[in-house]
Enzyme design. Structure first.
Site, PDB file in Angstrom:
ATOM      1  N   ASP A  40      20.274 -16.599  -2.023  1.00  0.00           N
ATOM      2  CA  ASP A  40      19.602 -16.841  -3.298  1.00  0.00           C
ATOM      3  C   ASP A  40      18.936 -15.598  -3.861  1.00  0.00           C
ATOM      4  O   ASP A  40      18.608 -15.555  -5.049  1.00  0.00           O
ATOM      5  CB  ASP A  40      18.520 -17.920  -3.119  1.00  0.00           C
ATOM      6  N   CYS A  41      18.693 -14.630  -3.006  1.00  0.00           N
ATOM      7  CA  CYS A  41      17.950 -13.439  -3.423  1.00  0.00           C
ATOM      8  C   CYS A  41      18.857 -12.292  -3.852  1.00  0.00           C
ATOM      9  O   CYS A  41      18.370 -11.210  -4.182  1.00  0.00           O
ATOM     10  CB  CYS A  41      17.032 -12.982  -2.296  1.00  0.00           C
TER      11      CYS A  41
END
Length: 821
Positions: free
Chosen positions: A489-490
């Site tokens: 997600d990052c």
């Protein structure tokens, strides 16, 4: 008695399937989860935590203060006033020095025991099966030679409303609190008269000598949990909350003769009434359901029966897969704690822990599909329901909500979608379920899109649309477009955020014209795409199988041509088409995710790509405490990479040991046949093997953490975010299906171990579709991989390493490893 070794803070009691904490001042609160359907509680080793019904945001029952000073403030507390001494069985909140302390975290129950000045107090906490209430059985025993006259105060703090507004909208909340007191039961009915049809209650099975329901009256406005005014003074305020902050506290005056034991049953419960059955009379709530539950659990004998039923429930669940390896640490993880954690992650996804408030996140689409692979063998009927729930949040184009709320099962608009790996995980989850159960009928279920039944299609169509979502969203190299992000997600390649008030995951997704492609999704697509092709073949859908196989083959070619960096697989191409995870980069030259999935897929196995990639992982990413996510760590903020470069070096996604993806490398090593390396990686992050470094590791030594600080961190080896992590499912999947090698197939079990050569063997009991297989694996020739022969009840199987589904019964299976005859 099985292996037991006292560490600094406690020890494993394998016989009772408990972790026993003997020092309450653990390096971080070491918690447990109570409940397995609908009603849940989190409880720390000092009785901190909170309870909720289904949804920790919308049906929070008790309040908890996260990230507070002191740590772990608030919970379900018992205050004992013995003369001038005030203490609590769990040490906190009073922190009075105890003569003895013990906390036993078991499977969905916790026992906390304290002793002071000859008085023993033990509290059993659990949620009985099919019950919307938490039992707190308090047992007091006077072990002194004198009569004990004590004053006992219970305490919980209500929060039965939206847990987010609980911390924001005080001007309303301070004016809405309402309670009823009837006998020994305190009912919390805030907002019940208008839009709510639910209330909570806190009862005790004896006549009380007083009560409090107003927090400031009980606590004193400027007192802490350690010194409530009512307890210090030794008398309740008899307060009735009207607005402000409602609580529930019972007051009892007790006398115990020397040697006398007394049991008290406290019950924290939740009730929903139908709209036309809300009231007993005007302003008086209908308490029928609450009284029924209280009556069912109003004695120690009834509580003990309920606890025995809970233990029997776990006996059944843990009897489906078990191992006898001779290594107590491996056995306790596989047989008890890893499977238990898998069930907890199924229940909560990533929403409610001591690192997640349960407010901002719901059930993850990708997370829940991954969690399926860790628990589907235990509760396949609930896995089936979960798959339908997940698929129902998908969009017609194959995209989906990233999360959904467990109470409503509706997609979470606050997070939205656009994570381009999400859809393909539905194939992994569904096929895992079918292989476990043989239930192909799930594919015929009509499943809505975005919960709209008017546009429903079969679940199989959802799988096809998921597959095609990757096919239809490819970039200039024929590789999958990453969208908002992939599994990481990052890694926000389309974000470009300069505003610290923005969330990297919810800010504008600048995908139009983007060249950002993901090699991680490419490897995932090949693995799950082949599973999809095989499923089509099983169903006789030959044309669809051929079509899908072509797309899988095209992806393999694209990865070989555009995803190989010479010694490892690239991680991605960024927005501008530049390489990420390449020797050409200054930082972030190599990543774990793409090398894990492309190795699991066996892409370039014959050409030596897999071996080179795994060797590079070993050389550049491996360290004492596990495999770091990337190397070198980012030392500045790269706006084109997003959140990953915002973390300090060695933490979280920036070169932290993200335990979730270490098993991908373990499985990749089994594809290559290197059992020693797969096992070495497994041991490094397995909590049972880290118990002796608890001061450094901090989190619970019985469950996995999401992240361990990597080699570039200030304090390598320090863990964060335990319990709710895909690490649980993936490590169970890796150890059981790929290292121990007992894997499910559509029509039987595949036996394909990959172990260290010096292992002599092990035994596994596996229940599968009504039959019980006692499997003994022998390794007389000291090999890593390869099944020489399989005997079932002494007769040789004609198939190489395939154990077909057998009629109900018990079977003795002998597996000999070595070169085939």
């Amino acid at each position: 008695m099985k292996y037991r070794q006292q560490m600094k803070y406690g020890f494993f009691d394998d016989e009772n399937r408990e972790y026993v904490i003997t020092d309450p001042a653990t390096p971080w609160p070491w918690i447990n989860y109570l409940g397995n359907t609908d009603f849940f509680s989190l409880i720390s080793n000092t009785a901190g935590g909170y309870s909720f019904y289904k949804d920790a945001k919308f049906r929070r029952i008790t309040r908890y203060r996260y990230n507070n000073v002191p740590m772990d403030a608030g919970g379900r507390y018992f205050y004992i006033k013995d003369g001038s001494t005030i203490w609590s069985p769990g040490w906190k909140p009073c922190k009075t020095k105890l003569d003895a302390y013990e906390c036993r975290h078991g499977l969905n129950y916790t026992k906390i025991k304290g002793e002071k000045d000859g008085l023993l107090a033990e509290v059993l906490f659990f949620v009985p099966l099919n019950t919307h209430a938490e039992v707190q059985k308090l047992t007091l025993c006077n072990q002194s030679k004198e009569t004990k006259k004590i004053k006992l105060f219970s305490f919980i703090e209500w929060a039965l409303w939206n847990a987010a507004t609980d911390m924001e909208n005080f001007q309303r909340n301070f004016s809405t609190g309402e309670v009823e007191i009837e006998g020994s039961v305190i009912y919390h009915k805030t907002e019940y008269k208008e839009r709510r049809d639910h209330f909570a209650y806190y009862s005790v099975n004896t006549e009380i000598d007083g009560f409090d329901t107003d927090r400031e009256t009980f606590m004193g406005l400027y007192n802490g949990f350690h010194e409530p005014q009512a307890v210090v003074e030794g008398k309740p305020g008899q307060s009735v909350a009207h607005g402000w902050s409602p609580i529930a506290s019972h007051y009892l005056e007790l006398e115990l003769q020397p040697g006398e034991t007394k049991d008290l049953i406290f019950l924290l419960g939740y009730v929903e009434n139908k709209k036309d059955e809300k009231w007993e009379s005007k302003g008086v709530i209908n308490k029928t359901k609450a009284k029924t539950t209280i009556a069912n659990l109003d004695s120690a004998e009834k509580v003990d029966v309920a606890l025995d039923a809970l233990k029997a429930y776990w006996d059944d669940l843990l009897g489906i897969f078990s191992i006898d390896s001779g290594d107590a640490k491996l056995d306790r993880m596989v047989n008890i704690w890893n499977q238990y954690q898998c069930m907890i992650t199924f229940n909560f996804s990533r929403s409610a822990s001591f690192f997640e408030s349960g407010i901002g996140r719901g059930m993850g689409f990708r997370d829940s599909n991954q969690d399926l692979i860790g628990f589907v063998h235990q509760i396949p009927e609930r896995a089936r329901e979960r798959i339908i729930d997940i698929a129902s949040t998908q969009f017609p184009d194959g995209g989906c909500y990233h999360q959904y709320q467990p109470l409503t099962k509706q997609g979470n608009n606050d997070i939205g979608g656009g994570f381009n790996d999400d859809p393909i995980w539905l194939i992994l989850g569904t096929i895992s379920y079918i292989k476990e159960t043989g239930d192909f009928s799930i594919l015929d279920e009509l499943v809505p899109f975005d919960n709209d039944a008017n546009i429903a299609k079969s679940l199989f169509d959802h799988l096809t649309i998921s597959f095609d979502h990757v096919v239809n969203n490819r970039g200039p190299h024929g590789l999958p477009l990453i969208g908002r992000a992939d599994w990481n997600d990052c890694l926000n390649l389309n974000c470009f955020s300069n505003d610290p008030n923005e969330s990297f995951q919810t800010t504008e997704n600048k995908t139009e014209g983007s060249k950002a492609e993901s090699l991680m999704i490419a490897g995932l697509f090949v693995v799950c795409g082949r599973d999809y092709v095989d499923l089509c073949i099983q169903l006789g859908k030959t044309d669809e199988a051929n079509r899908a196989q072509k797309h899988v083959d095209d992806m393999v070619k694209a990865v070989k041509q555009h995803g190989w960096d010479g010694k490892w697989f690239l991680r991605a191409y960024d927005y501008f088409g530049n390489k990420l995870g390449s020797e050409e980069n200054e930082e972030g030259k190599i990543f774990i995710e793409s090398n894990g999935w492309c190795s699991m897929a066996g892409i370039g196995l014959e050409e030596g790509m897999v071996e080179k990639a795994l060797d590079s992982v070993k050389e550049r990413l491996d360290c004492e405490f596990g495999i770091v996510l990337n190397n070198p760590a980012f030392t500045r903020y790269y706006i084109e990479y997003g959140e990953i470069s915002s973390y300090p070096a060695g933490y979280k996604e920036n070169a932290g040991i993200f335990c979730h993806n270490n098993p991908w490398i373990m499985i990749g090593e089994t594809v290559r046949g290197r059992g020693e390396q797969a096992w070495e990686y497994y041991r490094k992050i397995c909590p049972a093997y880290l118990e002796d470094i608890s001061d450094l590791h901090k989190t619970e030594p019985y469950v996995y953490a999401q992240m361990i600080a990597g080699k570039d961190a200030h304090k390598p080896g320090e863990a964060k975010n335990s319990w709710l992590t895909g690490t649980a499912a993936w490590n169970f999947y890796a150890i059981t299906q790929y290292i121990l090698g007992i894997r499910t197939g559509y029509y039987g079990l595949i036996i394909d171990p990959c172990i260290p050569a010096d292992w002599k063997g092990y035994k596994v009991t596996r229940k599968f579709r009504g039959a019980t297989y006692h499997i003994e694996v022998k390794n007389p020739n000291g090999v890593n991989k390869g099944v020489r022969q399989i005997l079932i009840d002494g007769k040789s199987l004609e198939t190489d390493n395939f154990l077909p589904v057998m009629p109900k019964g018990t079977y003795q299976v002998t597996v000999e490893l070595g070169t085939s005859i």
